[in-house]
Motif scaffolding. Structure first.
Motif, PDB file in Angstrom:
ATOM      1  N   ASN A 182     -16.318   2.171  -7.263  1.00  0.00           N
ATOM      2  CA  ASN A 182     -15.547   2.903  -7.321  1.00  0.00           C
ATOM      3  C   ASN A 182     -14.215   3.147  -7.285  1.00  0.00           C
ATOM      4  O   ASN A 182     -13.597   2.741  -6.401  1.00  0.00           O
ATOM      5  CB  ASN A 182     -15.979   4.107  -5.853  1.00  0.00           C
ATOM      6  N   GLU A 183     -13.733   3.300  -8.845  1.00  0.00           N
ATOM      7  CA  GLU A 183     -12.518   2.608  -8.797  1.00  0.00           C
ATOM      8  C   GLU A 183     -11.506   3.126  -7.966  1.00  0.00           C
ATOM      9  O   GLU A 183     -10.145   2.202  -8.059  1.00  0.00           O
ATOM     10  CB  GLU A 183     -12.125   2.899 -10.363  1.00  0.00           C
ATOM     11  N   ILE A 184     -11.126   4.173  -7.898  1.00  0.00           N
ATOM     12  CA  ILE A 184     -10.930   4.383  -6.273  1.00  0.00           C
ATOM     13  C   ILE A 184     -10.448   3.714  -5.540  1.00  0.00           C
ATOM     14  O   ILE A 184      -9.091   3.506  -4.311  1.00  0.00           O
ATOM     15  CB  ILE A 184     -10.634   5.882  -6.469  1.00  0.00           C
ATOM     16  N   GLN A 185     -11.712   2.962  -5.093  1.00  0.00           N
ATOM     17  CA  GLN A 185     -11.534   2.193  -4.040  1.00  0.00           C
ATOM     18  C   GLN A 185     -10.715   0.823  -3.734  1.00  0.00           C
ATOM     19  O   GLN A 185     -10.244   0.349  -3.112  1.00  0.00           O
ATOM     20  CB  GLN A 185     -12.897   1.822  -3.357  1.00  0.00           C
ATOM     21  N   ILE A 186     -10.405   0.936  -5.371  1.00  0.00           N
ATOM     22  CA  ILE A 186      -9.216  -0.972  -5.438  1.00  0.00           C
ATOM     23  C   ILE A 186      -8.118  -0.629  -4.391  1.00  0.00           C
ATOM     24  O   ILE A 186      -7.507  -1.200  -4.240  1.00  0.00           O
ATOM     25  CB  ILE A 186      -8.874  -0.806  -6.969  1.00  0.00           C
ATOM     26  N   TYR A 187      -7.561   0.784  -4.042  1.00  0.00           N
ATOM     27  CA  TYR A 187      -6.432   0.992  -3.692  1.00  0.00           C
ATOM     28  C   TYR A 187      -6.703   0.836  -2.186  1.00  0.00           C
ATOM     29  O   TYR A 187      -5.602   0.712  -1.660  1.00  0.00           O
ATOM     30  CB  TYR A 187      -5.849   2.390  -3.619  1.00  0.00           C
ATOM     31  N   SER A 188      -7.562   0.675  -1.643  1.00  0.00           N
ATOM     32  CA  SER A 188      -8.239   0.387  -0.223  1.00  0.00           C
ATOM     33  C   SER A 188      -7.444  -0.767  -0.346  1.00  0.00           C
ATOM     34  O   SER A 188      -7.413  -1.479   0.832  1.00  0.00           O
ATOM     35  CB  SER A 188      -9.806   0.414  -0.298  1.00  0.00           C
ATOM     36  N   LEU A 189      -7.957  -1.647  -0.802  1.00  0.00           N
ATOM     37  CA  LEU A 189      -6.810  -3.595  -1.011  1.00  0.00           C
ATOM     38  C   LEU A 189      -5.382  -3.476   0.085  1.00  0.00           C
ATOM     39  O   LEU A 189      -5.378  -4.130  -0.140  1.00  0.00           O
ATOM     40  CB  LEU A 189      -7.566  -3.903  -2.165  1.00  0.00           C
ATOM     41  N   LEU A 190      -4.958  -2.529  -0.505  1.00  0.00           N
ATOM     42  CA  LEU A 190      -3.551  -2.414   0.126  1.00  0.00           C
ATOM     43  C   LEU A 190      -3.266  -2.422   1.197  1.00  0.00           C
ATOM     44  O   LEU A 190      -2.158  -2.553   2.252  1.00  0.00           O
ATOM     45  CB  LEU A 190      -2.829  -1.129  -0.450  1.00  0.00           C
ATOM     46  N   ALA A 191      -4.418  -2.121   1.861  1.00  0.00           N
ATOM     47  CA  ALA A 191      -4.735  -2.371   3.359  1.00  0.00           C
ATOM     48  C   ALA A 191      -4.602  -3.868   4.360  1.00  0.00           C
ATOM     49  O   ALA A 191      -4.301  -4.157   4.898  1.00  0.00           O
ATOM     50  CB  ALA A 191      -5.884  -2.008   4.356  1.00  0.00           C
ATOM     51  N   ILE A 192      -4.960  -4.697   3.260  1.00  0.00           N
ATOM     52  CA  ILE A 192      -5.645  -6.349   3.660  1.00  0.00           C
ATOM     53  C   ILE A 192      -4.172  -6.688   4.312  1.00  0.00           C
ATOM     54  O   ILE A 192      -4.069  -7.519   5.608  1.00  0.00           O
ATOM     55  CB  ILE A 192      -5.650  -6.900   2.031  1.00  0.00           C
ATOM     56  N   PRO A 193      -2.712  -6.492   3.358  1.00  0.00           N
ATOM     57  CA  PRO A 193      -1.784  -7.108   3.983  1.00  0.00           C
ATOM     58  C   PRO A 193      -1.728  -6.339   5.623  1.00  0.00           C
ATOM     59  O   PRO A 193      -0.972  -7.253   6.404  1.00  0.00           O
ATOM     60  CB  PRO A 193      -0.514  -6.979   3.509  1.00  0.00           C
ATOM     61  N   LEU A 194      -1.749  -5.057   5.486  1.00  0.00           N
ATOM     62  CA  LEU A 194      -1.976  -4.602   6.996  1.00  0.00           C
ATOM     63  C   LEU A 194      -2.389  -5.712   8.027  1.00  0.00           C
ATOM     64  O   LEU A 194      -2.516  -5.651   9.281  1.00  0.00           O
ATOM     65  CB  LEU A 194      -1.794  -2.849   7.383  1.00  0.00           C
ATOM     66  N   LEU A 195      -3.488  -6.147   7.592  1.00  0.00           N
ATOM     67  CA  LEU A 195      -4.647  -6.224   8.235  1.00  0.00           C
ATOM     68  C   LEU A 195      -3.974  -7.415   8.554  1.00  0.00           C
ATOM     69  O   LEU A 195      -4.681  -8.070  10.101  1.00  0.00           O
ATOM     70  CB  LEU A 195      -6.040  -6.376   8.326  1.00  0.00           C
ATOM     71  N   TYR A 196      -3.210  -8.431   8.028  1.00  0.00           N
ATOM     72  CA  TYR A 196      -3.677  -9.481   7.894  1.00  0.00           C
ATOM     73  C   TYR A 196      -2.268  -9.756   8.672  1.00  0.00           C
ATOM     74  O   TYR A 196      -1.882 -10.506   9.943  1.00  0.00           O
ATOM     75  CB  TYR A 196      -2.917 -10.297   7.242  1.00  0.00           C
ATOM     76  N   LEU A 197      -1.712  -8.249   9.500  1.00  0.00           N
ATOM     77  CA  LEU A 197      -0.417  -8.483  10.300  1.00  0.00           C
ATOM     78  C   LEU A 197      -0.861  -7.732  11.814  1.00  0.00           C
ATOM     79  O   LEU A 197       0.304  -8.236  12.659  1.00  0.00           O
ATOM     80  CB  LEU A 197       0.965  -7.862   9.979  1.00  0.00           C
ATOM     81  N   TYR A 198      -1.949  -8.178  11.842  1.00  0.00           N
ATOM     82  CA  TYR A 198      -2.678  -7.607  12.612  1.00  0.00           C
ATOM     83  C   TYR A 198      -2.543  -8.381  14.022  1.00  0.00           C
ATOM     84  O   TYR A 198      -3.394  -9.701  14.042  1.00  0.00           O
ATOM     85  CB  TYR A 198      -4.303  -6.847  13.036  1.00  0.00           C
TER      86      TYR A 198
END
Length: 229
Positions: A182-198
């Protein structure tokens, strides 16, 4: 003086996820013409799913944790079925399945008994049936588990990746697979930097139950606003 932890706490990430979810559902139900609202909303699932994995790891009472998520998920689903007349299972039920898989597999890994193996196999088989087979069989009835098999698998993959880098890698891999479907889910990868800062900290305030209250409350509010409009 207490040393401050660099990064984002559990509370901070959940607040970001709640705001993202609010924007996402507002866009879905009230302003579907504005795609950017749905794009912003893609931050919510990865953060909440990651925190479900963290909750499974840190909870002191696994039974209570499972029943809390499952109970609220079932309660929300009953309201959905009455109001919308559909069989689309909500995200809390997705996470309930994730928790069930984690706890049943953990139980087998610790006990190594036939009964624990049977429970783990039954649980995983149930997930496969509910997320892959049932949606195909009951397509006309609109049956679907929110985020499907990969949505259930996300917290499982993060949970069993024991280092932070492996957790981030696992999260990235699952989200990439979602984006492929589902191509719109590509934007979910924007959460990765936030998760890395956890930073692994809960935060100063005890917001343990805020999400569980916020989830049905914000949906009810959006539903009422949509009806009034």
């Amino acid at each position: 003086m207490q040393e401050k932890s660099f990064g984002l706490s559990n509370n901070s990430l959940k607040i970001i996820a709640m705001l993202s979810m609010l924007i996402d559902h507002t866009g879905l139900m009230i302003f579907p013409q504005y795609k950017f609202l749905r794009i912003i909303g893609r931050l919510a699932f990865p953060i909440f799913a990651y925190m479900i994995a963290e909750g499974c790891f840190h909870t002191r009472n696994r039974k209570r944790y499972f029943l809390l998520v499952a109970g609220l998920g079932i309660g929300c689903q009953a309201v959905y079925a009455f109001a919308a007349h559909h069989l689309y299972l909500n995200i809390l039920l997705t996470f309930t399945l994730s928790i069930a898989v984690i706890f049943s597999v953990d139980s087998f890994l610790k006990q190594k008994t036939r009964s624990s193996l049977a429970i783990a196999v039954i649980t995983v088989s149930a997930v496969i049936f509910l997320t892959i087979i049932a949606p195909a069989v009951f397509e006309e009835q609109g049956f679907r588990v929110d985020y499907g098999f990969l949505g259930v698998f996300f917290p499982v993959a993060v949970y069993y990746a024991r280092t932070k880098n492996l957790k981030i890698l696992s999260a990235t891999a699952v989200l990439s697979a979602m984006a492929f479907l589902n191509e719109i889910q590509i934007y979910s990868l924007l959460a990765i930097p936030l998760l890395y800062l956890y930073n692994g900290k809960r935060g100063k305030l005890n917001l343990k139950y805020v999400f569980y209250i916020f989830y049905p409350a914000h949906l009810a509010a959006i539903y009422l606003i949509d009806k009034m409009i």
